[in-house]
Design a protein around this motif. Structure first.
Motif, PDB file in Angstrom:
ATOM      1  N   VAL A 128      17.100 119.771 134.521  1.00 10.18           N
ATOM      2  CA  VAL A 128      18.000 118.773 133.935  1.00 10.18           C
ATOM      3  C   VAL A 128      17.788 117.403 134.576  1.00 10.18           C
ATOM      4  CG1 VAL A 128      20.425 118.082 133.747  1.00 10.18           C
ATOM      5  CG2 VAL A 128      19.747 120.411 133.167  1.00 10.18           C
ATOM      6  N   ILE A 129      17.728 117.374 135.902  1.00  4.33           N
ATOM      7  CA  ILE A 129      17.588 116.086 136.601  1.00  4.33           C
ATOM      8  C   ILE A 129      16.235 115.456 136.318  1.00  4.33           C
ATOM      9  CG2 ILE A 129      17.486 114.994 138.868  1.00  4.33           C
ATOM     10  CD1 ILE A 129      19.563 116.990 139.844  1.00  4.33           C
ATOM     11  N   LEU A 130      15.174 116.237 136.390  1.00  8.13           N
ATOM     12  CA  LEU A 130      13.839 115.677 136.164  1.00  8.13           C
ATOM     13  C   LEU A 130      13.659 115.250 134.707  1.00  8.13           C
ATOM     14  CD1 LEU A 130      11.522 117.980 138.314  1.00  8.13           C
ATOM     15  CD2 LEU A 130      12.539 115.772 138.899  1.00  8.13           C
ATOM     16  N   ALA A 131      14.226 116.018 133.769  1.00 11.71           N
ATOM     17  CA  ALA A 131      14.118 115.637 132.363  1.00 11.71           C
ATOM     18  C   ALA A 131      14.843 114.323 132.114  1.00 11.71           C
ATOM     19  CB  ALA A 131      14.690 116.734 131.473  1.00 11.71           C
ATOM     20  N   GLN A 162      22.947 112.533 144.069  1.00 15.26           N
ATOM     21  CA  GLN A 162      21.721 113.325 144.100  1.00 15.26           C
ATOM     22  C   GLN A 162      21.156 113.409 145.516  1.00 15.26           C
ATOM     23  OE1 GLN A 162      18.887 111.770 141.318  1.00 15.26           O
ATOM     24  NE2 GLN A 162      19.936 112.598 139.515  1.00 15.26           N
ATOM     25  N   GLY A 163      21.091 112.261 146.194  1.00 18.90           N
ATOM     26  CA  GLY A 163      20.537 112.252 147.547  1.00 18.90           C
ATOM     27  C   GLY A 163      21.372 113.070 148.520  1.00 18.90           C
ATOM     28  N   THR A 164      22.703 112.957 148.418  1.00 15.57           N
ATOM     29  CA  THR A 164      23.577 113.711 149.316  1.00 15.57           C
ATOM     30  C   THR A 164      23.458 115.213 149.068  1.00 15.57           C
ATOM     31  OG1 THR A 164      25.131 111.852 149.382  1.00 15.57           O
ATOM     32  CG2 THR A 164      25.948 114.004 150.090  1.00 15.57           C
ATOM     33  N   ALA A 165      23.491 115.598 147.791  1.00 15.11           N
ATOM     34  CA  ALA A 165      23.421 117.021 147.462  1.00 15.11           C
ATOM     35  C   ALA A 165      22.069 117.621 147.846  1.00 15.11           C
ATOM     36  CB  ALA A 165      23.686 117.219 145.969  1.00 15.11           C
ATOM     37  N   MET A 185      26.308 119.174 144.242  1.00 13.37           N
ATOM     38  CA  MET A 185      25.193 119.177 143.294  1.00 13.37           C
ATOM     39  C   MET A 185      25.706 119.193 141.863  1.00 13.37           C
ATOM     40  SD  MET A 185      22.001 118.988 142.812  1.00 13.37           S
ATOM     41  CE  MET A 185      21.223 119.311 144.405  1.00 13.37           C
ATOM     42  N   MET A 186      26.822 119.885 141.599  1.00 10.15           N
ATOM     43  CA  MET A 186      27.390 119.879 140.258  1.00 10.15           C
ATOM     44  C   MET A 186      27.851 118.470 139.871  1.00 10.15           C
ATOM     45  SD  MET A 186      27.050 122.860 138.940  1.00 10.15           S
ATOM     46  CE  MET A 186      25.470 122.813 139.798  1.00 10.15           C
ATOM     47  N   VAL A 187      28.451 117.763 140.825  1.00  8.39           N
ATOM     48  CA  VAL A 187      28.847 116.377 140.565  1.00  8.39           C
ATOM     49  C   VAL A 187      27.615 115.532 140.257  1.00  8.39           C
ATOM     50  CG1 VAL A 187      29.843 114.306 141.612  1.00  8.39           C
ATOM     51  CG2 VAL A 187      30.957 116.523 141.931  1.00  8.39           C
ATOM     52  N   ALA A 188      26.536 115.741 141.007  1.00  9.79           N
ATOM     53  CA  ALA A 188      25.304 114.992 140.772  1.00  9.79           C
ATOM     54  C   ALA A 188      24.730 115.283 139.386  1.00  9.79           C
ATOM     55  CB  ALA A 188      24.268 115.338 141.847  1.00  9.79           C
ATOM     56  N   VAL A 189      24.799 116.546 138.957  1.00 12.66           N
ATOM     57  CA  VAL A 189      24.285 116.905 137.631  1.00 12.66           C
ATOM     58  C   VAL A 189      25.109 116.243 136.536  1.00 12.66           C
ATOM     59  CG1 VAL A 189      23.962 118.810 136.019  1.00 12.66           C
ATOM     60  CG2 VAL A 189      23.252 119.070 138.392  1.00 12.66           C
ATOM     61  N   VAL A 190      26.431 116.267 136.679  1.00 13.65           N
ATOM     62  CA  VAL A 190      27.301 115.638 135.678  1.00 13.65           C
ATOM     63  C   VAL A 190      27.027 114.142 135.594  1.00 13.65           C
ATOM     64  CG1 VAL A 190      29.687 115.096 135.090  1.00 13.65           C
ATOM     65  CG2 VAL A 190      29.089 117.403 135.849  1.00 13.65           C
ATOM     66  N   LEU A 191      26.960 113.482 136.752  1.00 17.87           N
ATOM     67  CA  LEU A 191      26.674 112.044 136.756  1.00 17.87           C
ATOM     68  C   LEU A 191      25.287 111.760 136.174  1.00 17.87           C
ATOM     69  CD1 LEU A 191      28.089 110.968 140.244  1.00 17.87           C
ATOM     70  CD2 LEU A 191      29.021 110.426 137.989  1.00 17.87           C
ATOM     71  N   THR A 192      24.349 112.644 136.430  1.00 21.14           N
ATOM     72  CA  THR A 192      22.995 112.463 135.889  1.00 21.14           C
ATOM     73  C   THR A 192      23.012 112.485 134.365  1.00 21.14           C
ATOM     74  OG1 THR A 192      21.969 113.460 137.846  1.00 21.14           O
ATOM     75  CG2 THR A 192      20.675 113.448 135.810  1.00 21.14           C
ATOM     76  N   VAL A 193      23.722 113.458 133.796  1.00 25.80           N
ATOM     77  CA  VAL A 193      23.774 113.585 132.331  1.00 25.80           C
ATOM     78  C   VAL A 193      24.573 112.434 131.716  1.00 25.80           C
ATOM     79  CG1 VAL A 193      24.546 115.018 130.418  1.00 25.80           C
ATOM     80  CG2 VAL A 193      23.478 116.078 132.421  1.00 25.80           C
ATOM     81  N   VAL A 194      25.740 112.134 132.285  1.00 27.93           N
ATOM     82  CA  VAL A 194      26.604 111.101 131.713  1.00 27.93           C
ATOM     83  C   VAL A 194      25.935 109.733 131.758  1.00 27.93           C
ATOM     84  CG1 VAL A 194      28.780 109.865 132.005  1.00 27.93           C
ATOM     85  CG2 VAL A 194      28.737 112.359 132.177  1.00 27.93           C
ATOM     86  N   THR A 195      25.375 109.372 132.906  1.00 25.47           N
ATOM     87  CA  THR A 195      24.706 108.064 133.004  1.00 25.47           C
ATOM     88  C   THR A 195      23.462 108.004 132.137  1.00 25.47           C
ATOM     89  OG1 THR A 195      23.529 108.839 134.997  1.00 25.47           O
ATOM     90  CG2 THR A 195      25.582 107.616 135.323  1.00 25.47           C
TER      91      THR A 195
END
Length: 285
Positions: A128-131, A162-165, A185-195
């Protein structure tokens, strides 16, 4: 003392102001080896070093993973400073524009893929993050001709999360800290998708506005050209206004020379001869 001017020796000849920012001359003289680019190069070199430290001794040695975390932390810290220094002190170069985003993606991608290979991080999170990062990079190329979308506060929070997780996953943690890193990491994934979705929305809106502005500009240009083509010819009207009075002016000769002549010492010189006078003179020659 060499007697060579400072400008010829590669300097501007002006003494640097202590604590001051560089001016226009410094922008033109910004070389590859400035502090911002050096930090970017260090981050690029830390990528293979981080991977080697992480996988050393099987990839599960707490000591070597602590060393890998230190390398990852240094890389993330340099990411915070190199761009700021480049903008604040006018050290922006073509190398920095290309290498900085590559270094950002490289260190984060290396961490996520390595953690997934070791089985510490699910592959779907890495995917998800790399995509998202790859898709946004392609989106930049798609919209860059129309506008540049600045980094938003959500994007900065996403990078921090992302960096913290990822850093917490690099360390060998157990108990509540292991649970905490999962939710981080879940917070990082959500922020990644939303942004990422917000970036796509902004890119589409800006592209539509840019295309609409271009079409409007083309329409205004076409209207101006049509008005110019449909209006009476100014040159023809002016010629008729000049030739009309001149042909009926008293003293016009049969040769077609019209208009009064002002006699100056040494001969008579026509002042502002009309079109008929010039044509007559050409015919006599």
């Amino acid at each position: 003392m060499t007697g060579v001017p400072a400008s010829a020796a590669g300097g501007s000849g002006a003494k640097p102001v202590r604590g001051g920012k560089l001016g226009t001359a410094a922008v033109n003289q910004a070389s590859l080896w400035n502090i911002a680019n050096i930090l970017t190069m260090v981050r690029l070199l830390l990528v293979p070093g981080f991977v080697l430290l992480l996988f050393h001794n099987g990839g599960y040695d707490p000591v070597w993973r602590s060393f890998a975390w230190a390398a990852f932390a240094v890389a993330m810290i340099t990411d915070l400073f190199d761009g700021h220094l480049a903008r604040a002190y006018n050290l922006v170069t073509d190398f920095g524009k290309i290498a900085d985003p590559i270094a950002d993606k490289a260190i984060m991608g290396a961490a996520l893929v390595s953690l997934s290979v070791l089985g510490d991080l699910p592959w779907w999170i890495t995917g998800v993050i790399l995509a998202r990062e790859l898709g946004i990079t392609l989106m930049r190329f798609w919209v860059i001709r129309h506008a540049v979308i600045p980094a938003s506060r959500g994007g900065k929070l996403k990078t921090l999360a992302q960096g913290t997780a990822a850093g917490m996953y690099v360390l060998v943690l157990t108990g509540p800290l292991a649970t905490l890193r999962f939710w981080m990491m879940m917070v990082a994934v959500v922020l990644t998708v939303v942004t990422g979705l917000d970036y796509v929305r902004q890119a589409v809106v800006l592209r539509r506005r840019s295309l609409a502005a271009e079409r409007a500009a083309v329409g205004r240009t076409a209207e101006a050209l049509n008005e110019a083509a449909g209006s009476p010819g100014a040159g023809v009207a002016d010629a008729g206004a000049v030739a009309g009075p001149a042909s009926g002016a008293p003293g016009a000769s049969g040769a077609g020379v019209s208009g009064p002549a002002v006699r100056v010492s040494g001969g008579s010189t026509p002042v502002e001869p009309t079109v008929g006078a010039r044509d007559g003179a050409d015919a006599e020659r």
